[in-house]
Design a protein around this motif. Structure first.
Motif, PDB file in Angstrom:
ATOM      1  N   ILE A  94      40.277  39.166  72.513  1.00 32.40           N
ATOM      2  CA  ILE A  94      39.253  38.143  72.136  1.00 32.40           C
ATOM      3  C   ILE A  94      39.781  38.219  70.918  1.00 32.40           C
ATOM      4  O   ILE A  94      40.664  38.790  70.321  1.00 32.40           O
ATOM      5  N   PHE A  95      39.727  36.855  70.139  1.00 32.03           N
ATOM      6  CA  PHE A  95      40.320  36.413  69.002  1.00 32.03           C
ATOM      7  C   PHE A  95      39.161  35.634  68.170  1.00 32.03           C
ATOM      8  O   PHE A  95      37.834  35.802  68.671  1.00 32.03           O
ATOM      9  N   LEU A  96      39.598  35.598  67.092  1.00 31.72           N
ATOM     10  CA  LEU A  96      38.145  35.022  66.050  1.00 31.72           C
ATOM     11  C   LEU A  96      38.745  33.395  65.797  1.00 31.72           C
ATOM     12  O   LEU A  96      39.777  33.962  65.668  1.00 31.72           O
ATOM     13  N   GLY A  97      37.760  32.761  66.511  1.00 28.35           N
ATOM     14  CA  GLY A  97      38.680  30.931  66.124  1.00 28.35           C
ATOM     15  C   GLY A  97      38.001  30.253  66.953  1.00 28.35           C
ATOM     16  O   GLY A  97      37.862  31.263  68.323  1.00 28.35           O
ATOM     17  N   ASP A  98      38.238  29.336  67.230  1.00 32.42           N
ATOM     18  CA  ASP A  98      37.618  28.145  67.744  1.00 32.42           C
ATOM     19  C   ASP A  98      38.441  27.787  69.351  1.00 32.42           C
ATOM     20  O   ASP A  98      40.080  28.499  68.515  1.00 32.42           O
ATOM     21  N   ARG A  99      38.980  27.277  69.794  1.00 31.60           N
ATOM     22  CA  ARG A  99      39.864  27.076  70.482  1.00 31.60           C
ATOM     23  C   ARG A  99      41.352  26.714  70.398  1.00 31.60           C
ATOM     24  O   ARG A  99      42.162  27.465  71.357  1.00 31.60           O
ATOM     25  N   ALA A 100      41.530  26.026  69.004  1.00 33.28           N
ATOM     26  CA  ALA A 100      43.103  25.812  69.070  1.00 33.28           C
ATOM     27  C   ALA A 100      43.489  27.346  68.697  1.00 33.28           C
ATOM     28  O   ALA A 100      44.332  27.340  68.786  1.00 33.28           O
ATOM     29  N   HIS A 101      42.685  27.614  67.921  1.00 34.52           N
ATOM     30  CA  HIS A 101      43.043  28.998  67.156  1.00 34.52           C
ATOM     31  C   HIS A 101      43.207  29.875  68.791  1.00 34.52           C
ATOM     32  O   HIS A 101      44.495  30.812  67.958  1.00 34.52           O
ATOM     33  N   LEU A 102      42.423  29.599  69.290  1.00 34.87           N
ATOM     34  CA  LEU A 102      42.576  30.790  70.448  1.00 34.87           C
ATOM     35  C   LEU A 102      44.408  30.940  71.335  1.00 34.87           C
ATOM     36  O   LEU A 102      44.777  31.598  71.426  1.00 34.87           O
ATOM     37  N   GLU A 103      44.394  29.346  71.198  1.00 33.58           N
ATOM     38  CA  GLU A 103      45.260  29.210  71.872  1.00 33.58           C
ATOM     39  C   GLU A 103      47.205  29.544  71.116  1.00 33.58           C
ATOM     40  O   GLU A 103      47.541  29.832  71.819  1.00 33.58           O
ATOM     41  N   LYS A 104      47.190  29.395  69.972  1.00 34.71           N
ATOM     42  CA  LYS A 104      47.711  29.812  68.864  1.00 34.71           C
ATOM     43  C   LYS A 104      48.459  31.334  69.087  1.00 34.71           C
ATOM     44  O   LYS A 104      49.009  31.374  68.704  1.00 34.71           O
ATOM     45  N   SER A 105      46.757  32.081  68.952  1.00 36.74           N
ATOM     46  CA  SER A 105      47.157  33.478  68.699  1.00 36.74           C
ATOM     47  C   SER A 105      47.745  34.096  70.432  1.00 36.74           C
ATOM     48  O   SER A 105      48.291  34.969  69.583  1.00 36.74           O
ATOM     49  N   ILE A 106      47.461  33.656  71.442  1.00 36.44           N
ATOM     50  CA  ILE A 106      48.014  33.883  72.726  1.00 36.44           C
ATOM     51  C   ILE A 106      49.479  33.912  72.591  1.00 36.44           C
ATOM     52  O   ILE A 106      50.165  34.652  73.015  1.00 36.44           O
ATOM     53  N   TYR A 107      49.745  32.462  71.779  1.00 33.89           N
ATOM     54  CA  TYR A 107      51.222  32.273  71.910  1.00 33.89           C
ATOM     55  C   TYR A 107      51.710  33.461  71.118  1.00 33.89           C
ATOM     56  O   TYR A 107      52.895  33.935  71.473  1.00 33.89           O
ATOM     57  N   GLN A 108      50.879  33.821  69.450  1.00 33.50           N
ATOM     58  CA  GLN A 108      51.809  34.603  68.979  1.00 33.50           C
ATOM     59  C   GLN A 108      51.616  35.855  69.713  1.00 33.50           C
ATOM     60  O   GLN A 108      52.722  36.481  69.540  1.00 33.50           O
ATOM     61  N   GLU A 109      50.965  36.215  70.405  1.00 31.33           N
ATOM     62  CA  GLU A 109      51.130  37.565  70.960  1.00 31.33           C
ATOM     63  C   GLU A 109      51.465  37.417  72.177  1.00 31.33           C
ATOM     64  O   GLU A 109      52.610  38.767  72.217  1.00 31.33           O
ATOM     65  N   LEU A 110      52.158  36.452  72.700  1.00 28.35           N
ATOM     66  CA  LEU A 110      53.190  36.726  73.433  1.00 28.35           C
ATOM     67  C   LEU A 110      54.439  36.303  73.226  1.00 28.35           C
ATOM     68  O   LEU A 110      55.576  36.841  73.772  1.00 28.35           O
ATOM     69  N   LEU A 111      54.660  35.549  71.839  1.00 29.00           N
ATOM     70  CA  LEU A 111      56.043  35.050  71.900  1.00 29.00           C
ATOM     71  C   LEU A 111      56.569  36.457  70.978  1.00 29.00           C
ATOM     72  O   LEU A 111      57.846  37.424  71.223  1.00 29.00           O
ATOM     73  N   PHE A 112      55.736  37.568  70.775  1.00 26.48           N
ATOM     74  CA  PHE A 112      56.278  38.871  69.320  1.00 26.48           C
ATOM     75  C   PHE A 112      56.184  40.123  70.439  1.00 26.48           C
ATOM     76  O   PHE A 112      57.171  40.497  70.564  1.00 26.48           O
ATOM     77  N   SER A 113      55.372  39.971  71.484  1.00 28.06           N
ATOM     78  CA  SER A 113      56.116  40.689  73.081  1.00 28.06           C
ATOM     79  C   SER A 113      57.767  40.696  73.407  1.00 28.06           C
ATOM     80  O   SER A 113      57.663  41.182  74.813  1.00 28.06           O
ATOM     81  N   LEU A 114      57.969  39.686  73.851  1.00 29.36           N
ATOM     82  CA  LEU A 114      58.888  39.237  74.928  1.00 29.36           C
ATOM     83  C   LEU A 114      60.436  40.492  74.149  1.00 29.36           C
ATOM     84  O   LEU A 114      60.548  39.957  72.838  1.00 29.36           O
ATOM     85  N   ASP A 115      61.057  40.237  75.192  1.00 33.92           N
ATOM     86  CA  ASP A 115      62.552  41.060  74.680  1.00 33.92           C
ATOM     87  C   ASP A 115      63.540  39.807  74.892  1.00 33.92           C
ATOM     88  O   ASP A 115      63.496  38.860  75.934  1.00 33.92           O
TER      89      ASP A 115
END
Length: 171
Positions: A94-115
């Motif tokens: 769950i994210f706070l923000g519109d669809r554009a913010h949602l997509e940005k947040s998903i990628y931010q989370e994914l990129l920070f979790s990568l090895d």
């Protein structure tokens, strides 16, 4: 064999980093809190709580959910917290923000979790063409994170890459 076509890219040390490959297929859904506002601007706690109890929250199963308000109402912080408490058992995230913010947040989370260890010392091309809409912020963050590992970072396709960063050689 004379005249044989050799794929120099396939034979090089170049690694391709494709943000499209990471794109999660989970559905994206929005919840606009404006639907529960009295006259478009006032959130009445009792009415809001009652309305939330009547919703089948299972429709948000495994979805990425963005919470936002489409009006200029000033909302108390607990309003989004209460929505989250209903969504949390079902939503993937769950994210706070519109669809554009949602997509940005998903990628931010994914990129920070990568090895990124597989990219240490290699030239890396961050693939530029994709069929899915990748937020520009994802490219910025990918570059920032990749610079800590890769020998060089390029953008685009192997046939027409734009150099972005090259690690200086220390003497």
């Amino acid at each position: 064999m004379e005249g044989e076509i050799v794929n120099k890219v396939a034979n090089s040390a170049l690694k391709v980093f494709d943000l499209e490959d990471m794109y999660p297929t989970n559905p994206r859904m929005d919840v606009d809190i404006a639907q529960w506002l009295y006259e478009g601007f006032v959130l009445r706690e009792k009415d809001f709580r009652a309305a939330l109890k009547d919703i089948d929250w299972s429709i948000y199963q495994d979805a990425y959910v963005g919470l936002f308000c489409s009006t200029d109402a000033i909302l108390p912080g607990w309003a989004y917290m209460l929505l989250t408490s209903h969504l949390q058992p079902f939503a993937k995230r769950i994210f706070l923000g519109d669809r554009a913010h949602l997509e940005k947040s998903i990628y931010q989370e994914l990129l920070f979790s990568l090895d990124y260890s597989q990219y240490v010392g290699f030239p890396v091309i961050i693939k530029g063409c994709s069929k899915k809409e990748i937020p520009e912020e994802a490219y910025v963050l990918a570059t920032q994170l990749m610079m800590n590992h890769a020998r060089s970072v390029m953008f685009g396709e192997a046939c027409s890459a734009v150099p972005v960063y090259k690690r200086s050689i220390k003497k």
